[in-house]
Design a protein around this motif. Structure first.
Motif, PDB file in Angstrom:
ATOM      1  N   GLY A 285     -14.709 -19.875  -2.807  1.00  0.00           N
ATOM      2  CA  GLY A 285     -14.169 -19.489  -4.365  1.00  0.00           C
ATOM      3  C   GLY A 285     -12.786 -19.183  -4.329  1.00  0.00           C
ATOM      4  O   GLY A 285     -12.663 -18.634  -5.599  1.00  0.00           O
ATOM      5  N   ALA A 286     -11.751 -19.507  -3.801  1.00  0.00           N
ATOM      6  CA  ALA A 286     -10.503 -19.231  -3.590  1.00  0.00           C
ATOM      7  C   ALA A 286      -9.938 -20.204  -4.705  1.00  0.00           C
ATOM      8  O   ALA A 286     -10.385 -21.312  -4.974  1.00  0.00           O
ATOM      9  CB  ALA A 286      -9.936 -19.172  -2.404  1.00  0.00           C
ATOM     10  N   LEU A 287      -8.716 -19.659  -5.374  1.00  0.00           N
ATOM     11  CA  LEU A 287      -7.914 -20.364  -6.102  1.00  0.00           C
ATOM     12  C   LEU A 287      -6.355 -20.704  -5.429  1.00  0.00           C
ATOM     13  O   LEU A 287      -6.039 -19.902  -4.775  1.00  0.00           O
ATOM     14  CB  LEU A 287      -7.378 -19.774  -7.408  1.00  0.00           C
ATOM     15  N   ILE A 288      -6.286 -21.954  -5.403  1.00  0.00           N
ATOM     16  CA  ILE A 288      -4.894 -22.351  -4.711  1.00  0.00           C
ATOM     17  C   ILE A 288      -3.792 -22.265  -5.665  1.00  0.00           C
ATOM     18  O   ILE A 288      -3.656 -23.063  -6.786  1.00  0.00           O
ATOM     19  CB  ILE A 288      -4.919 -23.945  -4.128  1.00  0.00           C
ATOM     20  N   LEU A 289      -3.040 -21.129  -5.701  1.00  0.00           N
ATOM     21  CA  LEU A 289      -1.763 -20.847  -6.515  1.00  0.00           C
ATOM     22  C   LEU A 289      -0.839 -21.821  -6.353  1.00  0.00           C
ATOM     23  O   LEU A 289      -0.160 -22.171  -7.294  1.00  0.00           O
ATOM     24  CB  LEU A 289      -1.341 -19.263  -6.225  1.00  0.00           C
ATOM     25  N   GLY A 290      -0.443 -21.923  -5.100  1.00  0.00           N
ATOM     26  CA  GLY A 290       0.745 -23.027  -4.916  1.00  0.00           C
ATOM     27  C   GLY A 290       1.062 -23.214  -3.459  1.00  0.00           C
ATOM     28  O   GLY A 290       0.208 -22.746  -2.745  1.00  0.00           O
ATOM     29  N   ILE A 291       1.997 -24.067  -3.273  1.00  0.00           N
ATOM     30  CA  ILE A 291       2.395 -24.330  -2.026  1.00  0.00           C
ATOM     31  C   ILE A 291       4.004 -23.359  -1.538  1.00  0.00           C
ATOM     32  O   ILE A 291       4.732 -23.303  -2.320  1.00  0.00           O
ATOM     33  CB  ILE A 291       2.806 -25.647  -1.683  1.00  0.00           C
ATOM     34  N   ALA A 292       3.760 -22.791  -0.299  1.00  0.00           N
ATOM     35  CA  ALA A 292       4.645 -22.009  -0.125  1.00  0.00           C
ATOM     36  C   ALA A 292       5.856 -22.532   0.931  1.00  0.00           C
ATOM     37  O   ALA A 292       5.148 -23.365   2.133  1.00  0.00           O
ATOM     38  CB  ALA A 292       4.084 -20.761   0.662  1.00  0.00           C
ATOM     39  N   THR A 293       7.122 -22.208   0.996  1.00  0.00           N
ATOM     40  CA  THR A 293       8.193 -22.886   1.645  1.00  0.00           C
ATOM     41  C   THR A 293       7.946 -22.802   3.173  1.00  0.00           C
ATOM     42  O   THR A 293       7.219 -21.562   3.649  1.00  0.00           O
ATOM     43  CB  THR A 293       9.236 -22.173   1.263  1.00  0.00           C
ATOM     44  N   CYS A 294       8.609 -23.582   4.149  1.00  0.00           N
ATOM     45  CA  CYS A 294       8.576 -23.177   5.477  1.00  0.00           C
ATOM     46  C   CYS A 294       9.929 -24.179   5.835  1.00  0.00           C
ATOM     47  O   CYS A 294      10.455 -24.982   5.035  1.00  0.00           O
ATOM     48  CB  CYS A 294       7.326 -23.868   6.069  1.00  0.00           C
ATOM     49  N   SER A 295      10.265 -23.732   6.943  1.00  0.00           N
ATOM     50  CA  SER A 295      11.489 -24.418   7.518  1.00  0.00           C
ATOM     51  C   SER A 295      11.001 -25.774   7.870  1.00  0.00           C
ATOM     52  O   SER A 295       9.847 -26.122   8.120  1.00  0.00           O
ATOM     53  CB  SER A 295      12.005 -23.726   8.972  1.00  0.00           C
ATOM     54  N   GLU A 296      12.065 -26.698   8.100  1.00  0.00           N
ATOM     55  CA  GLU A 296      11.759 -28.147   8.046  1.00  0.00           C
ATOM     56  C   GLU A 296      10.823 -28.354   9.411  1.00  0.00           C
ATOM     57  O   GLU A 296      11.214 -27.918  10.512  1.00  0.00           O
ATOM     58  CB  GLU A 296      12.956 -28.813   8.278  1.00  0.00           C
ATOM     59  N   PHE A 297       9.649 -28.989   9.279  1.00  0.00           N
ATOM     60  CA  PHE A 297       8.781 -29.275  10.234  1.00  0.00           C
ATOM     61  C   PHE A 297       8.055 -28.007  10.996  1.00  0.00           C
ATOM     62  O   PHE A 297       7.842 -28.225  12.167  1.00  0.00           O
ATOM     63  CB  PHE A 297       9.255 -30.296  11.276  1.00  0.00           C
ATOM     64  N   ALA A 298       8.373 -26.893  10.418  1.00  0.00           N
ATOM     65  CA  ALA A 298       7.808 -25.778  10.982  1.00  0.00           C
ATOM     66  C   ALA A 298       8.577 -25.391  12.154  1.00  0.00           C
ATOM     67  O   ALA A 298       7.845 -24.919  13.120  1.00  0.00           O
ATOM     68  CB  ALA A 298       6.292 -25.657  10.846  1.00  0.00           C
ATOM     69  N   CYS A 299       9.815 -25.618  12.502  1.00  0.00           N
ATOM     70  CA  CYS A 299      10.436 -25.560  13.555  1.00  0.00           C
ATOM     71  C   CYS A 299      11.594 -24.788  13.842  1.00  0.00           C
ATOM     72  O   CYS A 299      12.773 -25.449  14.467  1.00  0.00           O
ATOM     73  CB  CYS A 299      10.571 -26.908  14.190  1.00  0.00           C
ATOM     74  N   LYS A 300      11.738 -23.730  13.033  1.00  0.00           N
ATOM     75  CA  LYS A 300      12.960 -22.909  13.072  1.00  0.00           C
ATOM     76  C   LYS A 300      12.712 -21.530  12.648  1.00  0.00           C
ATOM     77  O   LYS A 300      11.681 -21.208  11.903  1.00  0.00           O
ATOM     78  CB  LYS A 300      13.817 -23.572  11.970  1.00  0.00           C
ATOM     79  N   GLY A 301      13.134 -20.614  13.148  1.00  0.00           N
ATOM     80  CA  GLY A 301      13.035 -19.312  13.191  1.00  0.00           C
ATOM     81  C   GLY A 301      13.362 -18.675  11.913  1.00  0.00           C
ATOM     82  O   GLY A 301      13.229 -17.306  11.863  1.00  0.00           O
ATOM     83  N   VAL A 302      14.096 -19.247  10.882  1.00  0.00           N
ATOM     84  CA  VAL A 302      14.362 -18.676   9.610  1.00  0.00           C
ATOM     85  C   VAL A 302      13.734 -19.781   8.476  1.00  0.00           C
ATOM     86  O   VAL A 302      13.472 -20.962   8.960  1.00  0.00           O
ATOM     87  CB  VAL A 302      15.776 -18.574   9.122  1.00  0.00           C
ATOM     88  N   THR A 303      13.807 -19.462   7.337  1.00  0.00           N
ATOM     89  CA  THR A 303      12.937 -20.387   6.411  1.00  0.00           C
ATOM     90  C   THR A 303      14.052 -20.737   5.323  1.00  0.00           C
ATOM     91  O   THR A 303      14.262 -19.982   4.359  1.00  0.00           O
ATOM     92  CB  THR A 303      11.908 -19.604   5.663  1.00  0.00           C
TER      93      THR A 303
END
Length: 449
Positions: A113-131
């Motif tokens: 029953g969850a609603l998908i509000l949106g897509i959230a940022t990530c660092s490129e390819f999720a391979c970095k310690g800051v966003t």
């Protein structure tokens, strides 16, 4: 308290009781995201079908469906597939990619029953310690927008800490959904490997270490989310003695305020009868640097050709990782693979002696948003990955770990405490986390005159 300030558990209860509707929640979530996202850059896109999803959940409730996440807005990290929405991995190389189907974890949220509000940022390819990425820019910390959220799950934590949604999904291949929650005062739970289905989705740079993680403002919401994602029933707290260590056996310095907060917390837990032993694994000289060649080699395998064709398209830090990966010899990659296996063996063996291990999630609070890493920790210059010293080990062991918001600095910056247990002990770990948080709350009450 407005709808968007409620926990996922409380919000779902209101919807299920008919005290509010999914449509009202969707409107509140969109309004909150419209108001706060511009200052934080947490979301890459707000779901254009949000209201239609809310109407569908309403129909299911009216038909008698039992929906544990009824009407709860959730944000999804930009490397997890959500059907029909752009999922870019923070990369210009995937700027036009639209997910053809939901990841199984997303499908399970929808079923609940969850609603998908949106897509959230990530660092490129999720391979970095800051966003921060060339495609989406910098994501800022809601506690102090001049600071980073960390990475790579910076967008999910900024959205949750910023009040846009009570729940998020991130990924974690080395601490990406534990360190950012620690920097923003949230809970982030890395489950045992394969407890939550990972695909369908993008190929990972390193096989066998990444997991999908719930991120939330309350521990109850983490427990609710993992029950939906994995069907995990509750369990009692872990029995036996717990180990604790300030440096995880790595010799890593801590910022002074974190060190003081940790000492106070451990003393308070011991005074309340928690069986604690100061101990840490013997890592045989292994640290996070020993396994980084696996990430570099994986990035080179997946994206080396694209980097050669358009080197300026990538984040320079990711380009440097790809270049390093292309230069690795097969023997260097094999050595890193052996280090990964040995790291997992060492932590697994340690957790046969202790029911769980308490260590800091990070050795420092958040740092300025325009820096890739803190310049110093504990008053001394530090290596670029020193802020991530305490998190990759659980990934290479495949075991569960959770970050708990346990203190703040004098400036109000959150600090995280990490609890790690043996593989498969997820439910017991969550229950033990509840015990620790109750004890810490009691300690805080006794401290206040």
């Amino acid at each position: 308290m407005t709808l968007m300030d409620l926990s996922a558990t409380a919000l779902a209860a209101r919807v299920r009781a008919g005290e509010t509707t999914p449509t009202e929640v969707a409107a509140a979530a969109r309004a909150r995201a419209d108001a706060r996202n511009p200052g934080l850059n947490a979301l890459t896109v707000i779901n254009p079908s949000l209201e239609a999803e809310a109407a569908e959940v309403t129909e299911r409730l009216n038909a008698g469906a039992d929906l544990p996440l009824a009407g709860v807005p959730v944000v999804i990290k930009d490397n997890i597939w959500v059907k029909g929405l752009p999922i870019t991995q923070g990369s210009r190389l995937f700027a036009s990619f639209v997910a053809p189907e939901d990841a199984e974890a997303v499908r399970r949220l929808r079923v609940a029953g969850a609603l998908i509000l949106g897509i959230a940022t990530c660092s490129e390819f999720a391979c970095k310690g800051v966003t921060n990425t060339p495609l989406h820019g910098q994501t800022r910390n809601p506690v102090d927008p001049s600071l980073t959220t960390g990475g790579s799950s910076g967008g999910p934590v900024a959205a949750v800490a910023g009040g846009m949604a009570p729940l998020a999904l991130g990924t974690d291949a080395g601490g990406s959904s534990r360190r950012p929650p620690a920097h923003t005062g949230l809970y982030g739970f890395k489950p045992s490997l394969d407890l939550v289905p990972y695909g369908p989705g993008f190929d990972e740079p390193v096989d066998g270490i990444s997991v999908i993680c719930p991120i939330a403002r309350t521990l109850d919401d983490i427990t609710l989310a993992i029950s939906v994602l994995a069907g995990l029933p509750p369990a009692p707290p872990l029995a036996g003695k717990l180990a604790w260590s300030a440096d995880f056996g790595l010799g890593q310095r801590l910022d002074t305020e974190l060190e003081t907060a940790l000492d106070d917390a451990i003393a308070g837990l011991a005074a309340q009868g928690l069986p604690l032993t100061q101990a840490a694994p013997d890592w045989e000289g292994l640290d996070g640097g020993a396994v980084m060649p696996l990430q570099h080699a994986g990035l080179a395998r997946l994206h080396g050709a694209a980097w050669r064709a358009a080197p300026d398209a990538l984040d320079p830090d990711l380009a440097a990782q790809i270049e390093a990966g292309l230069a690795l010899s097969p023997s260097a990659v094999a050595t890193a693979r052996d280090a990964s296996a040995r790291m997992g063996e060492i932590l697994t063996a340690f957790l046969t002696e202790y029911s769980a291990l308490i260590v800091p999630t990070t050795p420092c609070p958040a740092w300025p948003v325009d820096q890739i890493a803190p310049q110093s920790i504990g008053g001394a210059p530090c290596a670029p990955r020193a802020h991530a010293a305490f998190t990759p080990q659980a990934n290479h062991a495949g075991c569960p770990a959770i970050t708990l918001p346990f203190a703040t600095t004098r400036a109000g910056l959150p600090l995280g405490l990490q609890l790690i247990a043996a593989r498969g002990q997820d439910a017991g770990l969550l229950a033990t986390a509840g015990t620790l948080m109750a004890m810490l709350a009691q300690q805080e009450q006794e401290r206040v005159p």
